[in-house]
Design a protein around this motif. Structure first.
Motif, short mmCIF file in Angstrom:
data_model
loop_
_atom_site.label_atom_id
_atom_site.label_comp_id
_atom_site.label_asym_id
_atom_site.label_seq_id
_atom_site.Cartn_x
_atom_site.Cartn_y
_atom_site.Cartn_z
N ALA A 262 -30.74 -14.99 -13.16
CA ALA A 262 -29.63 -14.74 -12.24
C ALA A 262 -29.99 -13.78 -11.12
O ALA A 262 -29.20 -13.57 -10.21
N ALA A 263 -31.16 -13.21 -11.16
CA ALA A 263 -31.51 -12.13 -10.24
C ALA A 263 -31.49 -12.54 -8.78
O ALA A 263 -31.04 -11.79 -7.93
N ALA A 264 -31.97 -13.69 -8.47
CA ALA A 264 -32.07 -14.09 -7.07
C ALA A 264 -30.72 -14.16 -6.38
O ALA A 264 -30.59 -13.77 -5.23
N GLY A 265 -29.69 -14.60 -7.08
CA GLY A 265 -28.39 -14.75 -6.46
C GLY A 265 -27.50 -13.53 -6.55
O GLY A 265 -26.52 -13.44 -5.82
N THR A 266 -27.78 -12.60 -7.44
CA THR A 266 -26.85 -11.50 -7.67
C THR A 266 -27.35 -10.15 -7.22
O THR A 266 -26.63 -9.18 -7.31
N GLY A 267 -28.58 -10.05 -6.79
CA GLY A 267 -29.11 -8.75 -6.37
C GLY A 267 -29.53 -7.88 -7.54
O GLY A 267 -29.75 -6.70 -7.38
N ALA A 268 -29.63 -8.44 -8.74
CA ALA A 268 -30.06 -7.66 -9.91
C ALA A 268 -31.54 -7.36 -9.80
O ALA A 268 -32.25 -7.98 -8.99
N PHE A 269 -32.03 -6.46 -10.65
CA PHE A 269 -33.44 -6.14 -10.62
C PHE A 269 -34.23 -7.34 -11.13
O PHE A 269 -33.76 -8.13 -11.93
N LEU B 158 -32.32 10.36 -8.93
CA LEU B 158 -31.72 9.57 -10.00
C LEU B 158 -32.04 10.20 -11.34
O LEU B 158 -32.95 11.02 -11.45
N ASP B 159 -31.30 9.82 -12.34
CA ASP B 159 -31.52 10.31 -13.70
C ASP B 159 -32.02 9.17 -14.57
O ASP B 159 -31.54 8.04 -14.47
N GLY B 160 -32.96 9.48 -15.43
CA GLY B 160 -33.50 8.49 -16.35
C GLY B 160 -33.43 8.97 -17.78
O GLY B 160 -33.44 10.17 -18.05
N VAL B 161 -33.33 8.02 -18.68
CA VAL B 161 -33.43 8.30 -20.12
C VAL B 161 -34.49 7.35 -20.65
O VAL B 161 -34.39 6.14 -20.49
N LEU B 162 -35.50 7.93 -21.28
CA LEU B 162 -36.59 7.17 -21.88
C LEU B 162 -36.47 7.29 -23.39
O LEU B 162 -36.36 8.40 -23.92
N THR B 163 -36.47 6.15 -24.07
CA THR B 163 -36.29 6.14 -25.53
C THR B 163 -37.46 5.45 -26.19
O THR B 163 -37.86 4.35 -25.79
N ALA C 74 -41.28 0.48 -29.87
CA ALA C 74 -40.81 -0.08 -28.60
C ALA C 74 -40.28 1.06 -27.74
O ALA C 74 -39.90 2.12 -28.25
N ALA C 75 -40.27 0.84 -26.44
CA ALA C 75 -39.76 1.86 -25.51
C ALA C 75 -38.83 1.20 -24.51
O ALA C 75 -39.06 0.06 -24.09
N VAL C 76 -37.78 1.92 -24.13
CA VAL C 76 -36.82 1.44 -23.13
C VAL C 76 -36.50 2.60 -22.20
O VAL C 76 -36.22 3.72 -22.65
N ALA C 77 -36.55 2.34 -20.89
CA ALA C 77 -36.15 3.33 -19.89
C ALA C 77 -34.94 2.80 -19.15
O ALA C 77 -34.91 1.62 -18.78
N GLU C 78 -33.96 3.67 -18.94
CA GLU C 78 -32.79 3.32 -18.13
C GLU C 78 -32.67 4.37 -17.04
O GLU C 78 -32.69 5.57 -17.32
N ILE C 79 -32.56 3.90 -15.80
CA ILE C 79 -32.48 4.80 -14.64
C ILE C 79 -31.18 4.51 -13.91
O ILE C 79 -30.86 3.35 -13.62
N ALA C 80 -30.41 5.58 -13.64
CA ALA C 80 -29.10 5.41 -13.02
C ALA C 80 -28.79 6.58 -12.10
O ALA C 80 -29.46 7.62 -12.13
N GLU C 81 -27.76 6.39 -11.28
CA GLU C 81 -27.23 7.49 -10.49
C GLU C 81 -26.43 8.39 -11.43
O GLU C 81 -25.96 7.93 -12.47
N GLU C 82 -26.28 9.65 -11.07
CA GLU C 82 -25.54 10.59 -11.91
C GLU C 82 -24.13 10.06 -12.17
O GLU C 82 -23.45 9.58 -11.26
N ASN C 83 -23.70 10.13 -13.41
CA ASN C 83 -22.37 9.70 -13.88
C ASN C 83 -22.08 8.23 -13.65
O ASN C 83 -20.92 7.83 -13.59
N ARG D 237 -23.33 2.10 -15.32
CA ARG D 237 -24.43 1.22 -15.69
C ARG D 237 -25.70 1.64 -14.98
O ARG D 237 -25.63 2.20 -13.88
N PRO D 238 -26.83 1.33 -15.57
CA PRO D 238 -28.09 1.71 -14.92
C PRO D 238 -28.39 0.83 -13.71
O PRO D 238 -27.96 -0.31 -13.63
#
Length: 175
Positions: A25-32, A107-112, A154-163, A166-167
Motif C-alpha cells: 500500500a505504500a506507493a498510494g498512501t505515502g507510508a514508509f 524525533l523520539d525513538g524507542v528501540l526494543t 528480534a529488534a524493533v525500532a519505532e520513531i515518532a514525533e513527541e506525543n 503513531r510512529p
C-alpha cells in the motif's frame, strides 16, 4: 492475563502483518517503504541486510567480532530513514538501529530487543535532525541459546514525533 511469551509472539506477529500490509500500500498512501540496503560503514551508516561482520577488521580476535542480523532499510515520506539489527558479540546480544533524519525536527525513538525467554529490553533514542544521522543501542544482554520452539532474538525500532499517536517509521531486524 497473557504470558510474556504469548505477548512477545503477538507483538512479533503484529510487526510482520503490519509490514506485509504497508509495503503493497505504500506507493498510494505515502507510508514508509523499504529500499535496498546499503553497504556498512564505520561511522553509523546503514548496513546491508543479512549477517555482517561489523568493523571488518581481520586482526580482531574471534571473541571480539560482532555479527548483525539486519532488516531492510525503511524510508518515510517525511525524510526519515532507519535500519534495525540484532547484534551479537563477545557473548552478548543487543539491538542497534541506524537512522538518518532530514525532517528538520527532533524525533523520539524507542528501540526494543525481544529475547527468546519473553523478556524485552528497551532504549529511548533521540533522533536529532541537527546530527543528520546516527545510531542507538539497547543495553547488552548475555546471549542465551534459543530454546526449541521459542522465537529467536528480534529488534524493533519505532520513531515518532513527541506525543504522537503513531510512529512515523517502524523498522525491524531480520530473523
Amino acid at each position: 492475563m497473557m504470558r510474556a511469551s504469548n505477548l512477545r509472539m503477538a507483538a512479533l506477529v503484529c510487526v510482520v502483518v503490519a509490514a506485509a500490509l504497508v509495503v503493497p500500500a505504500a506507493a498510494g498512501t505515502g507510508a514508509f517503504v523499504p529500499v535496498e540496503p546499503v553497504s556498512a560503514d564505520t561511522d553509523g551508516g546503514l548496513l546491508s541486510s543479512g549477517s555482517e561482520l561489523l568493523g571488518g577488521r581481520p586482526e580482531l580476535a574471534e571473541s571480539e567480532r560482532q555479527t548483525a542480523s539486519c532488516g531492510p532499510r525503511f524510508v518515510s515520506p517525511q525524510g526519515l530513514r532507519a535500519q534495525t539489527c540484532t547484534v551479537v558479540g563477545e557473548g552478548d546480544t543487543w539491538a542497534r538501529t541506524y537512522w538518518s533524519n532530514t525532517t528538520g525536527r527532533r524525533l523520539d525513538g524507542v528501540l526494543t530487543l525481544l529475547l527468546p525467554d519473553g523478556r524485552a529490553v528497551q532504549a529511548r533514542c533521540a533522533i536529532d535532525a541537527a546530527l543528520g544521522s546516527g545510531s542507538c543501542e539497547t543495553p547488552r544482554e548475555r546471549t542465551v541459546p534459543v530454546p526449541e520452539g521459542a522465537e529467536p532474538y528480534a529488534a524493533v525500532a519505532e520513531i515518532a514525533e513527541e506525543n504522537a499517536e503513531r510512529p512515523l517509521l517502524r523498522s525491524g531486524s531480520a530473523q
